[in-house]
Design a protein around this motif. Structure first.
Motif, mmCIF file in Angstrom:
data_model
loop_
_atom_site.group_PDB
_atom_site.id
_atom_site.type_symbol
_atom_site.label_atom_id
_atom_site.label_comp_id
_atom_site.label_asym_id
_atom_site.label_seq_id
_atom_site.Cartn_x
_atom_site.Cartn_y
_atom_site.Cartn_z
ATOM 1 N N ARG A 1 -0.167 3.718 -3.128
ATOM 2 C CA ARG A 1 -0.960 4.917 -2.814
ATOM 3 C C ARG A 1 -0.410 6.173 -3.475
ATOM 4 O O ARG A 1 -1.148 7.155 -3.688
ATOM 5 N N ASP A 2 0.861 6.171 -3.834
ATOM 6 C CA ASP A 2 1.483 7.341 -4.441
ATOM 7 C C ASP A 2 1.480 7.308 -5.960
ATOM 8 O O ASP A 2 2.042 8.193 -6.603
ATOM 9 N N ILE A 3 0.862 6.281 -6.541
ATOM 10 C CA ILE A 3 0.839 6.140 -8.003
ATOM 11 C C ILE A 3 -0.617 6.014 -8.442
ATOM 12 O O ILE A 3 -1.164 4.905 -8.512
ATOM 13 N N PRO A 4 -1.304 7.119 -8.733
ATOM 14 C CA PRO A 4 -2.734 7.077 -9.027
ATOM 15 C C PRO A 4 -3.106 6.193 -10.214
ATOM 16 O O PRO A 4 -4.200 5.621 -10.240
ATOM 17 N N HIS B 1 10.945 2.885 -8.866
ATOM 18 C CA HIS B 1 11.093 1.476 -8.485
ATOM 19 C C HIS B 1 11.653 0.697 -9.688
ATOM 20 O O HIS B 1 10.923 0.012 -10.403
ATOM 21 N N ARG C 1 4.724 2.153 -14.856
ATOM 22 C CA ARG C 1 4.370 3.204 -13.881
ATOM 23 C C ARG C 1 5.245 3.090 -12.638
ATOM 24 O O ARG C 1 5.676 4.105 -12.079
ATOM 25 N N HIS D 1 8.188 5.899 -11.128
ATOM 26 C CA HIS D 1 8.173 6.433 -9.770
ATOM 27 C C HIS D 1 9.368 5.935 -8.940
ATOM 28 O O HIS D 1 9.326 5.920 -7.709
ATOM 29 N N TRP E 1 0.818 -1.210 0.000
ATOM 30 C CA TRP E 1 0.000 0.000 0.000
ATOM 31 C C TRP E 1 0.853 1.262 0.000
ATOM 32 O O TRP E 1 0.522 2.257 -0.659
ATOM 33 N N ASP E 2 1.997 1.245 0.704
ATOM 34 C CA ASP E 2 2.826 2.453 0.757
ATOM 35 C C ASP E 2 3.445 2.779 -0.590
ATOM 36 O O ASP E 2 3.814 3.924 -0.847
ATOM 37 N N VAL E 3 3.535 1.785 -1.484
ATOM 38 C CA VAL E 3 4.014 2.019 -2.848
ATOM 39 C C VAL E 3 2.856 2.449 -3.743
ATOM 40 O O VAL E 3 2.937 3.449 -4.471
#
Length: 259
Positions: free
Chosen positions: A168-171, A192, A186, A190, A164-166
């Motif tokens: 949540r920042d990638i809509p 990764h 995507r 970001h 989730w912490d990954v």
């Protein structure tokens, strides 16, 4: 007249019968969507009991060659071309060209790919998925569940799980279409960057739900493939749990010989 198939063979008669019918299918004497002879007709042809015939037909279903419909009979399965799942499908060049792995591999197979998104949203991480992601069992993760088709035939169902912490920042990961190159593109955008993908492959019989989703006969075999997507920071940022119709795929990998 009874068949003399396998008269001198030590192989069980039901397997001999299944082999004979399989040969008829592969040579085109039994065409796709054509009904195979009835149980009575097969009993007469091969001089065997109904139980032997039923075991032979069950073997053909297990091999992905026929489909049986209650009250209608058994029919030769219509199948799209086999797709090869190779390690090449994860090349970064495919993502840069705007192609997700599934699109790249189906194009190589010469079939038309389509994807149906079944659900996207937070779920509690199952035990095996949590262990692979390095999170606690039951922790919130993002799940993307899809059904893939080749030439209109469902061939695999896959669920991607992301921490989730990954996510949540990638809509875009919450959209049905995450954009060219898929979710891996995507994630890399970001920060990764991927270092490797590791896959665990199992073979088993389809569950009732899986058989329904992939339009398989009861008792058909499936390939259960679970993949970890590992970054250069040595973190698993996606686990993809995939069920594939076993007769639709060949797993084809390159294995380096060096240390």
């Amino acid at each position: 007249m009874a068949s003399t198939v396998g008269a001198k063979s030590a192989k069980p008669r039901y397997l001999q019968i299944a082999d004979d019918i399989e040969e008829q299918i592969k040579t085109g004497r039994l065409a796709p969507a054509e009904e195979i002879p009835s149980e009575t007709a097969l009993m007469e042809r091969y001089g065997v009991s109904s139980g032997t015939v039923r075991k032979a037909v069950a073997q053909l279903r297990m091999n992905g060659l026929v489909e049986t419909y209650q009250g209608k009979g058994s029919f030769v399965k219509s199948r799209p071309p086999v797709t090869r799942k190779s390690s090449d499908r994860f090349r970064r060049s495919h993502r840069r060209a705007g192609k997700a792995a599934y699109i790249a591999e189906t194009e190589q197979a010469g079939v038309k790919p389509t994807v149906q998104v079944l659900s996207i949203g937070p779920v509690s991480a199952p035990a095996e998925i949590a262990a692979r992601l390095g999170v606690d069992e039951g922790e919130k993760v993002l799940a993307r569940r899809r059904l893939y088709f080749s030439d209109g035939t469902p061939t695999e169902e896959a669920t991607s799980y992301l921490p989730w912490d990954v996510a949540r920042d990638i809509p875009e990961l919450f959209e049905e279409n995450p954009g060219g190159g898929g979710i891996y593109a995507r994630l890399e955008e970001h920060g990764h960057e991927f270092a490797e993908y590791t896959e665990t492959v199992r073979a088993r019989l389809a569950t009732k739900q899986e058989a329904s989703a992939l339009a398989l006969s009861p008792g058909s075999p499936v390939i259960h493939l679970t993949r970890n997507a590992v970054t250069t920071a040595d973190r698993v940022v996606e686990v993809c749990d995939t069920i594939m119709a076993a007769d639709q795929f060949v797993l084809d990998y390159r294995i380096p010989a060096t240390d």
